[in-house]
Scaffold this active site. Structure first.
Site, PDB file in Angstrom:
ATOM      1  N   HIS A   1      -3.614   7.328   1.042  1.00 38.93           N
ATOM      2  CA  HIS A   1      -3.812   6.004   0.438  1.00 38.93           C
ATOM      3  C   HIS A   1      -5.234   5.582   0.762  1.00 38.93           C
ATOM      4  O   HIS A   1      -5.681   5.684   1.908  1.00 38.93           O
ATOM      5  CB  HIS A   1      -2.797   5.017   1.015  1.00 38.93           C
ATOM      6  CG  HIS A   1      -3.216   3.592   0.843  1.00 38.93           C
ATOM      7  ND1 HIS A   1      -3.575   3.069  -0.382  1.00 38.93           N
ATOM      8  CD2 HIS A   1      -3.360   2.577   1.740  1.00 38.93           C
ATOM      9  CE1 HIS A   1      -3.918   1.795  -0.233  1.00 38.93           C
ATOM     10  NE2 HIS A   1      -3.805   1.483   1.046  1.00 38.93           N
TER      11      HIS A   1
ATOM     12  N   CYS B   1       0.811  -1.225   0.000  1.00 37.45           N
ATOM     13  CA  CYS B   1       0.000   0.000   0.000  1.00 37.45           C
ATOM     14  C   CYS B   1       0.839   1.269   0.000  1.00 37.45           C
ATOM     15  O   CYS B   1       0.407   2.299  -0.504  1.00 37.45           O
ATOM     16  CB  CYS B   1      -0.938   0.013   1.203  1.00 37.45           C
ATOM     17  SG  CYS B   1      -2.126  -1.325   1.135  1.00 37.45           S
TER      18      CYS B   1
ATOM     19  N   ASN C   1      -9.984  -0.447  -2.363  1.00 41.23           N
ATOM     20  CA  ASN C   1      -8.561  -0.225  -2.063  1.00 41.23           C
ATOM     21  C   ASN C   1      -7.741  -0.858  -3.196  1.00 41.23           C
ATOM     22  O   ASN C   1      -7.767  -2.072  -3.376  1.00 41.23           O
ATOM     23  CB  ASN C   1      -8.258  -0.881  -0.710  1.00 41.23           C
ATOM     24  CG  ASN C   1      -6.806  -0.758  -0.279  1.00 41.23           C
ATOM     25  OD1 ASN C   1      -5.918  -0.602  -1.102  1.00 41.23           O
ATOM     26  ND2 ASN C   1      -6.576  -0.868   1.020  1.00 41.23           N
TER      27      ASN C   1
HETATM   28  N1  ACO Z   1     -19.518  -8.883   5.434  1.00 38.13           N
HETATM   29  C1  ACO Z   1     -20.243  -9.120   6.511  1.00 38.13           C
HETATM   30  N2  ACO Z   1     -19.723  -9.440   7.705  1.00 38.13           N
HETATM   31  C2  ACO Z   1     -18.392  -9.516   7.794  1.00 38.13           C
HETATM   32  C3  ACO Z   1     -17.553  -9.274   6.694  1.00 38.13           C
HETATM   33  C4  ACO Z   1     -18.173  -8.950   5.474  1.00 38.13           C
HETATM   34  N3  ACO Z   1     -17.463  -8.677   4.367  1.00 38.13           N
HETATM   35  N4  ACO Z   1     -16.284  -9.407   7.083  1.00 38.13           N
HETATM   36  C5  ACO Z   1     -16.285  -9.727   8.373  1.00 38.13           C
HETATM   37  N5  ACO Z   1     -17.573  -9.806   8.820  1.00 38.13           N
HETATM   38  C6  ACO Z   1     -18.056 -10.098  10.160  1.00 38.13           C
HETATM   39  C7  ACO Z   1     -17.046 -10.845  11.000  1.00 38.13           C
HETATM   40  O1  ACO Z   1     -17.091 -12.211  10.709  1.00 38.13           O
HETATM   41  C8  ACO Z   1     -17.506 -10.522  12.379  1.00 38.13           C
HETATM   42  O2  ACO Z   1     -18.599 -11.341  12.687  1.00 38.13           O
HETATM   43  P1  ACO Z   1     -18.825 -11.883  14.196  1.00 38.13           P
HETATM   44  O3  ACO Z   1     -18.997 -10.657  15.036  1.00 38.13           O
HETATM   45  O4  ACO Z   1     -20.052 -12.710  14.050  1.00 38.13           O
HETATM   46  O5  ACO Z   1     -17.594 -12.644  14.509  1.00 38.13           O
HETATM   47  C9  ACO Z   1     -18.028  -9.091  12.276  1.00 38.13           C
HETATM   48  O6  ACO Z   1     -18.266  -8.870  10.856  1.00 38.13           O
HETATM   49  C10 ACO Z   1     -17.054  -8.047  12.769  1.00 38.13           C
HETATM   50  O7  ACO Z   1     -15.744  -8.395  12.281  1.00 38.13           O
HETATM   51  P2  ACO Z   1     -14.502  -7.540  12.576  1.00 38.13           P
HETATM   52  O8  ACO Z   1     -13.333  -8.092  11.839  1.00 38.13           O
HETATM   53  O9  ACO Z   1     -14.388  -7.326  14.064  1.00 38.13           O
HETATM   54  O10 ACO Z   1     -14.967  -6.208  11.870  1.00 38.13           O
HETATM   55  P3  ACO Z   1     -14.446  -4.777  12.080  1.00 38.13           P
HETATM   56  O11 ACO Z   1     -15.529  -3.948  12.634  1.00 38.13           O
HETATM   57  O12 ACO Z   1     -13.116  -4.743  12.741  1.00 38.13           O
HETATM   58  O13 ACO Z   1     -14.211  -4.352  10.575  1.00 38.13           O
HETATM   59  C11 ACO Z   1     -12.459  -4.097   9.002  1.00 38.13           C
HETATM   60  C12 ACO Z   1     -13.295  -5.072   9.753  1.00 38.13           C
HETATM   61  C13 ACO Z   1     -13.345  -3.255   8.098  1.00 38.13           C
HETATM   62  C14 ACO Z   1     -11.473  -4.861   8.140  1.00 38.13           C
HETATM   63  C15 ACO Z   1     -11.737  -3.219  10.031  1.00 38.13           C
HETATM   64  O14 ACO Z   1     -10.998  -3.992  10.932  1.00 38.13           O
HETATM   65  C16 ACO Z   1     -10.868  -2.238   9.398  1.00 38.13           C
HETATM   66  O15 ACO Z   1     -11.330  -1.236   8.910  1.00 38.13           O
HETATM   67  N6  ACO Z   1      -9.565  -2.500   9.421  1.00 38.13           N
HETATM   68  C17 ACO Z   1      -8.585  -1.694   8.751  1.00 38.13           C
HETATM   69  C18 ACO Z   1      -7.942  -2.535   7.753  1.00 38.13           C
HETATM   70  C19 ACO Z   1      -8.167  -2.046   6.386  1.00 38.13           C
HETATM   71  O16 ACO Z   1      -8.999  -1.271   6.054  1.00 38.13           O
HETATM   72  N7  ACO Z   1      -7.318  -2.535   5.563  1.00 38.13           N
HETATM   73  C20 ACO Z   1      -7.322  -2.103   4.226  1.00 38.13           C
HETATM   74  C21 ACO Z   1      -6.298  -2.846   3.516  1.00 38.13           C
HETATM   75  S1  ACO Z   1      -4.756  -2.683   4.226  1.00 38.13           S
HETATM   76  C22 ACO Z   1      -4.207  -1.190   3.852  1.00 38.13           C
HETATM   77  O17 ACO Z   1      -4.443  -0.684   2.792  1.00 38.13           O
HETATM   78  C23 ACO Z   1      -3.471  -0.501   4.874  1.00 38.13           C
END
Ligand code: ACO
Length: 336
Positions: free
Chosen positions: A263, A115, A293
């Site tokens: 980014h 990234c 992304n």
């Molecule tokens: N659709 C529906 N539900 C989902 C999905 C999906 N695509 N993905 C995960 N879930 C569920 C999980 O299974 C979990 O269910 P549970 O509570 O029954 O176990 C629930 O949603 C919550 O999951 P979390 O992983 O805790 O979700 P969170 O609120 O943390 O959001 C996310 C996940 C969006 C990835 C978040 O952690 C985030 O924004 N992280 C930053 C990472 C990122 O954006 N990376 C981008 C790429 S890396 C980069 O460019 C730097």
């Protein structure tokens, strides 16, 4: 000493639009979850089975950037290609671009910093220009993610985030008193496996045994793994640190900024950083809603769209900052 300015920008994204509703037909997800967590509404994917590569997308973006700069492939004297989804394990995409564009036998180098790959590449170009080594450097960020995403329920936390696309810039030497003012690059390898694709890699060896033994490679190693919460927490700390470092190095303040192009990792990360810096909406450019992304391509695509929309004019102070796998992060601050 020469300064380095961006004389041309261009981008290209595949025509195929994949909405959140399209993804919900493949895996257990929904538009509300994706938009709420990431801000993404749709992304672009290459046509299924089309075998279009990141070099193919990068070459189109490069032609658009050359056109914008009023230069030809013959004017380019170095190529930097940032990607995590290269055509081959080796050689890198840089040489494929040299061949496709018909450049002279110039140097071509791939940057593997995910990234933050574009920021690493742009910073490298800046140093080459300022050393006097080159006059016009082609910098490309391009990705085809869609070929390697786990589209089952298991991969949904990662697969909904990423899209395909390419962006490119021409970095040129100038005697004018403007251009890239400051850059910084960082890494923290302690978290290398928190956002990673582990295979192929020499850690697993390359023998036929790997191919035969069905237990030696798991799905988690072939597809991207992401510890989302961990990435989020580090990103929202490193973004402001890097931005402030670049501003300090250039003797500028947040108030001096005209445009911040983060980014496009996740709209929530960008909004968090925007709030921390107290930047008004008109000074931040986001387009993740349309493209997801696109990793190394996200900043040059956003830059290209921002410029086309008239949001950047000569003399503007523009900050580009990225954070990603490695972890790696960094910024480029430009007096446009
Ligand atoms: N659709 C529906 N539900 C989902 C999905 C999906 N695509 N993905 C995960 N879930 C569920 C999980 O299974 C979990 O269910 P549970 O509570 O029954 O176990 C629930 O949603 C919550 O999951 P979390 O992983 O805790 O979700 P969170 O609120 O943390 O959001 C996310 C996940 C969006 C990835 C978040 O952690 C985030 O924004 N992280 C930053 C990472 C990122 O954006 N990376 C981008 C790429 S890396 C980069 O460019 C730097």
């Amino acid at each position: 000493m020469m300064n380095s300015i961006i004389t041309g920008v261009g981008h290209y994204v595949p025509e195929r639009v994949v909405t959140n509703f399209d993804l919900a037909e493949l895996m257990d997800t929904n538009d509300e979850w994706i938009q709420e967590r990431t801000g993404i509404v749709e992304r672009r994917h290459i046509e299924t089975g089309s075998k279009i590569t990141s070099t193919d997308l990068g070459v189109i973006a490069a032609k658009n950037a050359l056109n914008d700069a009023g230069l030809t492939a013959q004017d380019i004297d170095f190529i930097l290609f940032a990607t995590l989804s290269p055509d081959y394990y080796f050689p890198g995409n840089g040489v494929l671009v040299q061949r496709e564009l018909g450049c002279k036998n110039i140097g071509a180098m791939d940057i593997r910093n995910q990234c933050s790959g574009f920021v690493y590449a742009l910073s490298t170009a800046d140093k080459f220009i300022k050393s006097g080594a080159y006059k016009n450097i082609l910098v490309i960020g391009a990705e085809v993610h869609s070929f390697g995403l786990d589209m089952s329920d298991e991969g949904r936390n990662v697969s909904v985030i990423f899209g395909d696309g390419a962006g490119a810039v021409i970095v040129s030497a100038t005697e004018e008193n403007r251009g890239i003012l400051a850059t910084n690059l960082h890494s923290e390898g302690e978290y290398a496996e928190e956002l990673a694709v582990l295979f192929p890699g020499t850690k697993h060896g390359w023998s036929d045994e790997v191919l035969k033994d069905e237990h030696s490679i798991t799905k988690n190693e072939i597809y991207p793994f992401m510890n989302g919460n961990h990435v989020f927490k580090h990103a929202v700390t490193r973004f402001p640190e890097s931005i402030k470092e670049a501003l300090n190095d250039a003797g500028k303040t947040v108030e001096d900024l005209d445009l911040f192009i983060p980014h496009q990792a996740n709209l929530r990360i960008s909004q968090f950083v925007q709030r921390q810096l107290n930047l008004p909406d008109e000074k931040v450019f986001n387009n993740i809603q349309k493209y997801g992304n696109t990793t190394a391509a996200s900043i040059p695509i956003a830059l290209s769209e921002a410029k086309a929309a008239g949001k950047i004019k000569q003399g503007d102070l523009v900050m580009m900052t990225a954070f990603g796998a490695g972890f790696t992060w960094g910024s480029v601050l430009i007096n446009w």
